[in-house]
Design a protein around this motif. Structure first.
Motif, short mmCIF file in Angstrom:
data_model
loop_
_atom_site.label_atom_id
_atom_site.label_comp_id
_atom_site.label_asym_id
_atom_site.label_seq_id
_atom_site.Cartn_x
_atom_site.Cartn_y
_atom_site.Cartn_z
N ASP A 220 41.77 -67.28 -100.82
CA ASP A 220 41.00 -67.32 -99.90
C ASP A 220 39.74 -66.20 -100.09
OD1 ASP A 220 41.93 -69.54 -98.48
OD2 ASP A 220 43.49 -68.15 -97.45
N LEU A 221 38.75 -66.51 -100.18
CA LEU A 221 37.59 -65.57 -100.43
C LEU A 221 36.55 -65.65 -99.18
CD1 LEU A 221 37.03 -65.90 -104.21
CD2 LEU A 221 38.18 -64.07 -103.13
N VAL A 222 35.55 -64.57 -99.12
CA VAL A 222 34.60 -64.59 -98.38
C VAL A 222 33.28 -64.37 -99.04
CG1 VAL A 222 33.42 -63.39 -96.35
CG2 VAL A 222 36.07 -63.36 -96.57
N ASP A 223 32.32 -65.44 -98.87
CA ASP A 223 31.19 -65.40 -99.68
C ASP A 223 30.17 -64.40 -99.05
OD1 ASP A 223 29.84 -66.55 -97.43
OD2 ASP A 223 30.05 -68.63 -98.22
N VAL A 229 35.76 -69.19 -98.10
CA VAL A 229 35.90 -70.33 -98.99
C VAL A 229 37.15 -70.06 -100.01
CG1 VAL A 229 33.43 -70.48 -99.54
CG2 VAL A 229 34.81 -68.66 -100.82
N GLN A 230 37.64 -71.11 -100.44
CA GLN A 230 38.82 -71.12 -101.27
C GLN A 230 38.53 -71.61 -102.66
OE1 GLN A 230 42.17 -74.20 -100.84
NE2 GLN A 230 43.04 -72.34 -99.45
N ARG A 231 39.10 -70.55 -103.64
CA ARG A 231 39.12 -70.78 -105.03
C ARG A 231 40.32 -71.02 -105.65
NH1 ARG A 231 34.51 -71.85 -103.41
NH2 ARG A 231 32.54 -70.49 -104.05
#
Length: 260
Positions: A220-223, A229-231
């Motif tokens: 899980d990331l934060v744009d 967002v998930q990558r």
């Protein structure tokens, strides 16, 4: 490197380049680890802290070299498998071996206190290494089968041996005599009838060793706009599974360069 009249001495150097299009396996072994484990009072027959430390050091090595496609460890040894297409250090045997041994040893010392917080290092651990080129997928797999079979055989023997010593009251010499000539079924019977131990229930890490593979995992990331967002990220994962049968290889076709 600067040139001088002394540069000619480099002509005496010889670099062994391993055959192209072959699997390269670097195996690292603890040197003098019988004394090392005794001095640092490792739990017998298996010290889970020590096995986790070995795995941590192996993970450092594998994360630092992307051409390592798989690693397998048991007891005080670890095998690192390089892809047949690997080009690291021009496939020079001495470079690959010395780099992996030094990096593994450095990581082992670096993470020691994380796994043995109450046990100071009494003297530096040492590991030796060798590299072998295997020409086919089958032979490379058979090498790994050999090491995992060795893990099972040694662990069953050591489990019996140390129960006979620690709970059965035998001396180490008498325990050796007791086990001399016994088969696997004999050891199963000894464990269950004399100590109530079902060997099949022993931890998988003890029976099968540790397998390091690369797998895609979601993160899980934060744009930049603050949205979650998930990558997918490729990470080194540790498993304790059978690698002798075909199931593992069907689940990881990418190791052999096959499409899923």
């Amino acid at each position: 490197m600067a040139k001088s009249k002394y540069t000619y001495v480099r002509d005496f150097e010889r670099e062994e380049r391993l055959l192209p299009s072959t699997w390269l396996v670097v195996r690292i072994d603890g040197q003098g680890f019988t004394g090392f484990t005794s001095k640092h009072e490792f739990t017998k027959p298996n010290d889970i802290r020590a096995l986790h430390l070995m795995n941590r050091a192996a993970k450092v090595v594998m994360e630092s070299m992307v051409e390592i496609v798989l690693a397998y460890g048991e007891s005080d040894e670890y095998s690192f498998v390089f892809s047949k297409k690997a080009k690291a250090y021009d496939r020079r045997a001495s470079k690959l071996t010395t780099l992996l041994v030094s990096k593994f040893t450095a990581a082992y010392v670096f993470y020691w206190r994380e796994f043995f917080p109450a046990t100071p290092l009494q003297f530096p651990p040492a590991f030796d290494g060798r590299v072998v080129a295997y020409p086919s997928d089958r032979i490379m797999r058979d090498y790994l089968c050999w090491r995992q079979a060795d893990c099972h055989i040694n662990n069953m023997y050591n489990t019996c041996f140390w129960l006979l010593v620690n709970q059965g009251g035998l001396s180490q010499r008498d325990a050796e005599k007791r086990l001399n000539g016994t088969l696997s079924r004999d050891k199963h019977e000894l464990l269950f009838s004399e100590f109530g131990v079902n060997y099949n229930n022993e931890q998988e890490i003890f029976k099968k060793g540790s397998v390091l593979v690369r797998e895609q995992v979601p993160i899980d990331l934060v744009d930049k706009d603050g949205n979650s967002v998930q990558r997918q990220k490729m990470v080194v994962q540790i498993q304790h599974c059978d690698i002798i049968g075909d199931a593992f290889w069907r689940e990881h076709p990418e190791i052999l360069g096959e499409k899923a």
